[in-house]
Design a protein around this motif. Structure first.
Motif, mmCIF file in Angstrom:
data_model
loop_
_atom_site.group_PDB
_atom_site.id
_atom_site.type_symbol
_atom_site.label_atom_id
_atom_site.label_comp_id
_atom_site.label_asym_id
_atom_site.label_seq_id
_atom_site.Cartn_x
_atom_site.Cartn_y
_atom_site.Cartn_z
ATOM 1 N N ILE A 49 2.075 9.398 -9.255
ATOM 2 C CA ILE A 49 1.243 8.108 -8.934
ATOM 3 C C ILE A 49 2.016 7.805 -7.140
ATOM 4 C CG2 ILE A 49 2.989 6.725 -10.043
ATOM 5 C CD1 ILE A 49 -0.674 6.001 -8.944
ATOM 6 N N ALA A 50 3.474 8.090 -7.238
ATOM 7 C CA ALA A 50 3.928 7.764 -5.901
ATOM 8 C C ALA A 50 3.261 8.907 -4.909
ATOM 9 C CB ALA A 50 5.311 8.223 -5.937
ATOM 10 N N ARG A 98 -0.593 9.341 -0.285
ATOM 11 C CA ARG A 98 -1.736 10.070 0.466
ATOM 12 C C ARG A 98 -2.809 8.843 0.850
ATOM 13 N NH1 ARG A 98 -3.305 12.703 -4.076
ATOM 14 N NH2 ARG A 98 -5.291 11.599 -4.449
ATOM 15 N N ALA A 99 -3.047 7.811 0.047
ATOM 16 C CA ALA A 99 -4.089 6.716 0.340
ATOM 17 C C ALA A 99 -3.290 5.984 1.592
ATOM 18 C CB ALA A 99 -3.891 5.656 -0.770
ATOM 19 N N ALA A 134 -4.986 5.589 5.422
ATOM 20 C CA ALA A 134 -5.306 4.169 5.876
ATOM 21 C C ALA A 134 -4.432 4.029 7.059
ATOM 22 C CB ALA A 134 -4.926 3.073 4.945
ATOM 23 N N GLY A 135 -3.634 4.811 7.572
ATOM 24 C CA GLY A 135 -2.992 4.885 8.862
ATOM 25 C C GLY A 135 -1.370 4.039 8.677
ATOM 26 N N LEU A 136 -1.084 3.997 7.585
ATOM 27 C CA LEU A 136 0.105 3.083 7.144
ATOM 28 C C LEU A 136 1.509 4.211 7.003
ATOM 29 C CD1 LEU A 136 -1.392 0.923 4.364
ATOM 30 C CD2 LEU A 136 -0.751 0.396 6.950
ATOM 31 N N ALA A 137 2.556 3.970 7.411
ATOM 32 C CA ALA A 137 3.644 4.738 7.248
ATOM 33 C C ALA A 137 3.984 4.388 5.956
ATOM 34 C CB ALA A 137 4.802 4.339 8.199
ATOM 35 N N ARG A 154 -6.927 2.684 -2.153
ATOM 36 C CA ARG A 154 -7.184 2.188 -0.915
ATOM 37 C C ARG A 154 -7.914 0.886 -1.109
ATOM 38 N NH1 ARG A 154 -8.531 4.465 4.131
ATOM 39 N NH2 ARG A 154 -9.032 2.707 5.550
ATOM 40 N N MET A 155 -8.460 0.348 -2.082
ATOM 41 C CA MET A 155 -8.868 -1.068 -2.108
ATOM 42 C C MET A 155 -7.659 -1.776 -2.562
ATOM 43 S SD MET A 155 -12.340 -0.686 -4.519
ATOM 44 C CE MET A 155 -12.469 -2.154 -4.801
#
Length: 462
Positions: free
Chosen positions: A12-13, A18-19, A23-26, A312-313
Motif C-alpha cells: 500500500i505504501a 506511485r500515485a 500527481a507530481g508530488l515528492a 489519486r482522488m
C-alpha cells in the motif's frame, strides 16, 4: 501540497507512492530497521527510519512519524490502511503539526470507528441496521448482558465497540456459552484496542459480506463506486474479493449504494471510505456492518471495474483540486483480487517467513495488476502481515475474470516460503464459488476439502 509522507509500509505504501509520482508530488517513506532495504523504502524519493522492527516501536509511533515529517520537509501525510490509518488521535496530531491529513476529519474517524456510534449514525441516516444491543463496558453486570442477548436472539455476535477487521468478534449459539465467550471477546478487545467495551448483534446465517466503495466531498455530497463481494474469508480476514458482487438484483445494488451515500452525507464524509453490509441471500435484506474510514486493501477491484483511481482522488481532494461528486459510477466487466500470503495451508495457515528465493509473475497490463511489497531475493520477516502480493484481474464478465485469474495464478513461480497459491487456485475451481454461491462461512466449512484439493494440484511452486 508538495511532499507526501506515506505512514505505512509494503504494497500500500508503494501504491500511494506511485500515485504521488503520477500527481507530481515528492514522497517520503518511513521504514522500520527491518524494512530499511524494502521496495517501498527504495521507491520513495527519500526514506526515514523510524524505529526497530516491531510495529509498536516504529509504524505505530506517532512521535517518530511526525519527527520524520518535520526532518524531511513533508507537508502532508497519507496513512494507507492498517497501522494508524483509522486513529483519530493520529489524524489530529498530523493536523496540529500543520500538515495536511489525507483522509477524513479526525472527528469523523472517531465517530465511525466507534461501532456503536456508527450504528446509531447509520440508523439515523435510514440505513438498515441489524438488531443489536447497547454497549457494555468491561464491568457491566452479566445479567444485563444476558437480558440483552435474549432480546437480540441467538445465534448472535459479540463485537468490540472500538474494533474492526473481525478482531474481538465472537459467535454465541446458545445462552450457556455466553459468559465464556463474552470473557474471551472482552480480553481480545482490551488487548487489541485498549478498550474491552463490547456490544451484541444478531448473527445472520449464510450471510455474505458486501461493501460499497464511497468517496465524500463533505457538505458537497458523496458518490458511490459500486459494490464488492468479500465473502470469501478465513477467520474474518478476506482472501478473494470481486466487483461487482455476483447474483445481486439491480434493485439491491442501487439500494446499497443509495444507503451508503446517505450515510456519507449525514456525517459530511470526506475522502475515500467503505460502507460494509451483511447481506442475507435468503431474503435479499442487507444490514449495516461498519464503515472503514480509509482506503481498503481491496480497492483495486473497484478501480479496475469502475475505471477510477481512488488514491489519486484522495490526493486531489486533500490538495483542493477535486471535482464535485457525480452520479453513481457504473461498473464495467468484472474484477477479481486474490491475496497471496506467505502461509502454509497444510499447517493451519501458519505464517511462513523466510527468503523469497524465487518470485516471478506475468507482466502487468491493462487487465492485470500485481500489487506487491516484495521482489525476488527479499526477506519476508515475521514482524508484519504475511501478504506477499495482491493479484487483480479484469475480464468481460465474472467467468472470464475467474479464468484469467486462474491462468495468472498458475503462472506464478515462487520458492523459498510456503504460500497459499495452490489454495487460491483450488478456491477459484470450487463449484460453489464458480456458481457464485458465496457466504462468509464457506471457506471454513470447505477448508479440509480445499486444502486437500490444493495439495493435489500440479503446479510448479514451492
Amino acid at each position: 501540497m508538495k511532499k507526501v509522507l506515506v505512514a505505512n509500509r509494503g504494497e500500500i505504501a508503494r501504491r500511494v507512492i506511485r500515485a504521488c509520482r503520477e500527481a507530481g508530488l515528492a514522497t517520503v517513506a518511513i521504514a522500520s530497521e527491518a524494512d530499511a532495504g524494502s521496495l517501498h523504502a527504495r521507491d520513495a524519493d527519500e526514506c526515514v527510519i523510524v524505529g526497530p522492527a516491531p510495529a509498536r516501536a516504529s509504524y505505530l509511533r506517532v512521535d517518530a512519524i511526525l519527527e520524520a515529517a518535520a526532518r524531511s520537509g513533508a507537508d502532508a501525510v497519507h496513512p494507507g490502511y492498517g497501522f494508524l490509518s483509522e486513529s483519530a488521535e493520529f489524524a489530529a496530531a498530523v493536523q496540529a503539526a500543520g500538515l495536511t491529513w489525507i483522509g477524513p476529519a479526525p472527528a469523523t474517524i472517531a465517530r465511525m470507528g466507534d461501532k456503536q456510534r456508527a450504528r446509531e449514525a447509520a440508523a439515523a441516516a435510514g440505513v438498515p441496521v441489524a438488531p443489536g444491543s447497547p454497549r457494555f463496558a468491561e464491568d457491566a453486570p452479566e445479567d444485563q448482558v444476558r437480558a440483552a442477548a435474549a432480546a437480540v436472539g441467538y445465534p448472535l455476535l459479540i463485537k468490540a465497540a472500538s474494533g474492526g477487521g473481525g478482531i474481538g468478534m465472537r459467535r454465541v449459539d446458545r445462552p450457556e456459552r455466553l459468559a465464556a465467550v463474552l470473557a474471551s471477546a472482552r480480553a481480545t478487545a482490551g488487548k487489541a484496542f485498549g478498550d474491552a467495551t463490547v456490544y451484541l448483534e444478531k448473527f445472520v446465517p449464510d450471510a455474505r459480506h458486501v461493501e460499497v466503495q464511497v468517496f465524500g466531498w463533505g457538505a458537497a455530497g458523496a458518490q458511490a463506486f459500486g459494490e464488492r463481494d468479500c465473502s470469501l474469508q478465513r477467520r474474518f480476514q478476506k482472501v478473494v474479493e470481486e466487483a461487482p458482487a455476483p447474483g445481486l438484483s439491480d434493485t439491491t445494488r442501487a439500494a446499497m449504494a443509495d444507503a451508503a451515500v446517505a450515510l456519507c452525507r449525514a456525517v459530511d464524509y470526506e475522502g475515500a471510505g467503505t460502507v460494509e453490509y451483511v447481506y442475507d441471500a435468503a431474503t435479499s435484506a442487507f444490514f449495516f456492518l461498519e464503515m472503514n474510514t480509509r482506503i481498503q486493501v481491496e480497492h483495486p477491484v473497484t478501480e479496475m471495474a469502475a475505471g477510477v483511481d481512488l488514491v489519486r482522488m484522495q490526493l486531489d481532494y486533500a490538495a483542493g483540486r477535486s471535482p464535485a461528486p457525480g452520479p453513481q459510477a457504473m461498473l464495467t466487466g468484472h474484477a477479481i483480487e486474490c491475496r497471496l500470503y506467505a502461509e502454509d495451508p497444510a499447517k493451519g495457515f501458519l505464517p511462513s517467513p523466510g527468503k523469497l528465493s524465487r518470485f516471478r509473475t506475468l507482466a502487468p497490463g491493462p487487465d492485470l495488476r500485481i500489487e506487491t511489497a516484495y521482489a525476488e531475493g527479499d526477506e519476508i520477516t515475521p514482524y508484519y502481515d504475511p501478504m506477499i502480493a495482491k493479484i487483480i484481474l479484469r475480464g468481460a464478465d465474472r467467468d472470464a475474470a475467474r479464468r484469467a485469474a486462474l491462468a495468472t495464478l498458475r503462472a506464478v513461480e515462487i520458492e523459498g516460503v510456503a504460500t497459499n497459491l495452490r489454495f487460491l487456485i483450488a478456491c477459484l475451481e470450487d463449484p460453489d464459488i464458480i456458481a457464485g454461491r458465496l457466504d462468509t462461512g464457506l471457506l471454513e466449512r470447505r477448508r479440509t476439502a480445499l486444502v486437500a484439493a490444493a495439495a493435489s494440484l500440479d503446479v510448479a511452486i514451492a
